[in-house]
Design a protein around this motif. Structure first.
Motif, PDB file in Angstrom:
ATOM      1  N   UNK B 308       0.221  18.089 -41.549  1.00 47.10           N
ATOM      2  CA  UNK B 308       1.652  18.713 -41.996  1.00 47.10           C
ATOM      3  C   UNK B 308       2.143  17.208 -39.878  1.00 47.10           C
ATOM      4  N   UNK B 309       1.929  17.416 -39.458  1.00 53.57           N
ATOM      5  CA  UNK B 309       2.811  16.922 -38.237  1.00 53.57           C
ATOM      6  C   UNK B 309       2.232  15.419 -38.481  1.00 53.57           C
ATOM      7  N   UNK B 310       1.073  15.376 -38.990  1.00 52.39           N
ATOM      8  CA  UNK B 310       0.319  13.649 -38.844  1.00 52.39           C
ATOM      9  C   UNK B 310       1.598  12.954 -40.073  1.00 52.39           C
ATOM     10  N   UNK B 311       2.029  13.511 -40.500  1.00 49.72           N
ATOM     11  CA  UNK B 311       2.838  13.009 -42.211  1.00 49.72           C
ATOM     12  C   UNK B 311       4.231  12.336 -40.988  1.00 49.72           C
ATOM     13  N   UNK B 319       5.096   8.760 -45.538  1.00 44.67           N
ATOM     14  CA  UNK B 319       4.571   9.873 -45.019  1.00 44.67           C
ATOM     15  C   UNK B 319       5.158  11.331 -45.049  1.00 44.67           C
ATOM     16  N   UNK B 320       6.763  11.405 -44.839  1.00 44.06           N
ATOM     17  CA  UNK B 320       7.749  12.389 -44.873  1.00 44.06           C
ATOM     18  C   UNK B 320       6.887  12.683 -45.964  1.00 44.06           C
ATOM     19  N   UNK B 321       6.899  12.526 -47.131  1.00 46.55           N
ATOM     20  CA  UNK B 321       6.590  12.608 -48.522  1.00 46.55           C
ATOM     21  C   UNK B 321       4.561  13.553 -48.344  1.00 46.55           C
ATOM     22  N   UNK B 322       4.164  12.402 -48.275  1.00 48.02           N
ATOM     23  CA  UNK B 322       2.951  13.540 -47.980  1.00 48.02           C
ATOM     24  C   UNK B 322       2.309  14.382 -47.046  1.00 48.02           C
ATOM     25  N   UNK B 323       3.610  14.850 -46.284  1.00 50.88           N
ATOM     26  CA  UNK B 323       3.856  15.968 -45.663  1.00 50.88           C
ATOM     27  C   UNK B 323       3.983  17.239 -46.082  1.00 50.88           C
ATOM     28  N   UNK B 324       5.406  17.121 -46.405  1.00 53.44           N
ATOM     29  CA  UNK B 324       5.815  17.906 -47.629  1.00 53.44           C
ATOM     30  C   UNK B 324       4.319  18.438 -48.723  1.00 53.44           C
TER      31      UNK B 324
END
Lengths: 134, 488
Positions: B308-311, B319-324
């Motif tokens: 999650x922090x990677x995103x 990247x943020x979308x992948x994190x979410x």
């Protein structure tokens, strides 16, 4: 004035951190209390210069103290108070169960320590056997 | 619609009081608890629909305009979090109902659970820093009490570590609040995002790092994770499952919110990527060394936080979308895995891998529930973990961050290894006698969680699009500020 307060905050944090690193639960709890006091005092400091009480009607033209940090600190104090009471109850329970005030080691740590102890005991035994054989 | 925002916090608290008042009338307690959590889920879905279709719901408590009063807001990111969390709260409550009376869950479980619900909701929908502190504390105090349900010497020791660490984090949180108020004169997120641009960049990054430490402790990122694998496994299963699913993820949620809103920068953040890589690696290596289902899974919580922090570290819309997407998948899968682990423990009285075996033959249903979740955790297609990890890796490739991509792939492989270790230890091998059967409601609740995990994979397209829209809102702080301050 705020320099003195800042000094008090840093002393509270220093002493609190020292106590927090002790093995005795009662000291850990006192340390946490001191650290929380330090944090609360820091919030009070963030209000800036002292002034008139922020209560209507305001008399005179002197500046009024910022009321927000006071409200924040009250909330923070209540929360810290509640958790400290809970911690004390936990410490009492721990004392009743184990008979001491010391923090116990982690289960895994204990397991690893025990296995090393066993290995050492085994190697000593081997040495003894060796001596007997000689 | 904005009345729903205070309601998702207030209703659970009122209901908690009510379950205490009715005393030992179990049926009434259950009805109240279930309908309350169900209400939170319905409200969350309504908020999500509104946030996605039109402007998000914003509530100014007491009618005071934004920078002065307390703001509650459910933008897309918050509404997604709230919906997934509430769904897990419902499923785990059903599971807990089956265990209550059989196991050590006491009469006041529902009250504590509802307070936890209120704390989680408040932490997610709050629009200012001090309310976030209050929300976190409400959530944590409920979790302290839930952890000590059994109050044996092991639970007390584990809870002690947990409480002390969290109290230190809370004190640091107050320090951050004091510093931020001193430098900017406001605590409202939206107002802060504007004013924090005006302060000295050095002070700004110091505040950013301090905040990362505070929420890093709560989210269990490297090197601040050591309390988690120690304290979580000792609690009863429903409690561990909901902690694993929600508490650390709320921490990650806040890290993402503050780092994007207040301390956003251009391009990927090497510091965050370093933390992400170390968290993945240390967590998964710790998991391999363990010999108990719940302890293995607890280390995997840490490892997955890294993704999650990677995103966030990549700091692009994709990247943020992948994190979410990853958080959504992880909340579901992690809760489910702990519920399955709890069913194994329920039947055998232990979760130690070397003491149980042959569950596949005796309770094939448990094996059937475990398999998709475990493969999903490792990121095997076509399960939800694959979709989320693929999105992360694609963005890692696109931004040419090879090291973090390599680390995340290696961590996935080791995750798969540790899942096969559980599979080999628990489900294959010589059959050990079971003490009792797990209740049907536990199977149903776990089955529902597995179904949700499969749904995340099945509807990956629409969910990814939704996550991308949420990420687009996050990447530009002025959008959030516009939502809160604009109308007034």
């Amino acid at each position: 004035m705020s320099l003195v307060s800042l000094g008090v905050v840093s002393v509270l944090f220093t002493v609190g951190t020292y106590l927090l690193l002790q093995r005795t639960l009662s000291r850990v709890i006192i340390g946490l209390g001191l650290i929380s006091h330090g944090a609360n005092l820091l919030i009070m400091l963030s209000a800036g210069a002292p002034g008139q009480p922020p209560v209507l009607p305001i008399e005179g033209s002197q500046p009024v103290a910022d009321p927000l940090p006071q409200a924040l600190v009250l909330t923070a104090i209540v929360i810290t108070f509640g958790i400290t009471a809970f911690l004390l109850a936990l410490a009492l329970r721990s004392y009743l169960l184990t008979g001491s005030d010391e923090v116990e080691d982690d289960i895994e740590d204990r397991r690893i320590a025990r296995s090393r102890h066993d290995a050492e005991a085994a190697s000593i035994e081997e040495d003894d056997m060796h001596e007997v054989a000689v | 619609m904005s009345w729903l925002l205070p309601a998702v916090v207030a209703v659970p608290i009122l209901a908690a009081g009510f379950t205490i008042l009715v005393g030992r009338r179990l049926l009434l307690q259950r009805v109240v608890a279930f309908s309350t959590v169900g209400f939170v889920l319905a409200a969350a879905i309504a908020l999500l629909v509104q946030a996605d279709a039109a402007d998000p719901a914003v509530a100014q408590i007491g009618g005071w305009p934004a920078p002065i009063g307390i703001t509650l807001i459910a933008d897309r990111f918050a509404a997604i979090m709230l919906t997934v969390s509430a769904a897990m709260l419902v499923a785990v409550l059903v599971y807990a109902m089956a265990q209550l009376g059989r196991d050590a869950l006491d009469w006041w479980f529902h009250a504590k659970y509802l307070i936890l619900t209120a704390g989680v909701s408040l932490s997610i929908v709050t629009g200012d820093l001090f309310n976030l502190f209050v929300g976190f504390e409400v959530m944590l105090i409920a979790s302290y009490v839930l952890l000590t349900v059994k109050s044996g010497s092991n639970e007390i020791r584990a809870t002690m570590t947990y409480v002390v660490i969290n109290l230190v984090a809370s004190a640091l949180f107050l320090v951050v609040v004091a510093f931020i108020y001193t430098t900017t004169g406001t605590l409202n997120f939206a107002d802060l995002s504007v004013r924090i641009q005006e302060i000295d960049p050095g002070v700004r990054s110091a505040l950013g790092v301090l905040m990362l430490v505070v929420f890093g402790i709560k989210a269990a990122i490297f090197p601040l994770f050591m309390w988690l694998p120690d304290s979580y496994p000792t609690a009863p299963t429903p409690v561990t499952a909901i902690f694993a699913g929600l508490l650390t993820k709320v921490g990650v949620f806040v890290i993402i919110r503050t780092q994007t809103l207040l301390f956003s920068q251009e391009g990927p953040s090497t510091l965050l990527l370093l933390i992400a890589g170390a968290t993945m690696a240390v967590g998964v290596l710790g998991a391999i060394a363990q010999n108990d289902i719940k302890r293995i899974l607890s280390f995997h919580i840490v490892s997955q936080i890294g993704y999650m922090i990677m995103g966030l570290g990549l700091l692009s819309i994709a990247g943020l979308a992948a994190s979410i997407l990853f958080i959504t998948h992880q909340i579901v899968v992690k809760t489910g895995l702990f519920l399955v682990g709890g069913m194994v423990e329920e039947e055998h009285g232990t979760g130690a891998l070397d003491k149980i075996g042959g569950v596949l033959h005796r309770s094939p249903v448990i094996a059937l529930l475990f398999l998709p979740l475990a493969l999903s955790l490792a990121g095997i297609p076509p399960f939800s973990g694959f979709v989320a990890k693929l999105a992360l890796l694609q963005e890692g490739f696109a931004l040419e961050r090879w090291v973090i991509v390599g680390v995340s792939l290696a961590a996935s492989l080791l995750t798969l290894f540790s899942m096969t270790k559980i599979w080999g230890g628990v489900f294959w091998g010589e059959s050990t006698p079971a003490e009792r059967r797990s209740a049907p409601a536990m199977t149903i609740a776990t089955g529902a969680v597995v179904a949700m995990s499969l749904a995340v994979a099945l509807f990956a397209g629409p969910i990814t699009d939704l996550a991308a829209r949420a990420a687009a809102d996050l990447i530009d702080p002025s959008i959030y500020a516009g939502f809160v301050l604009g109308g007034n």
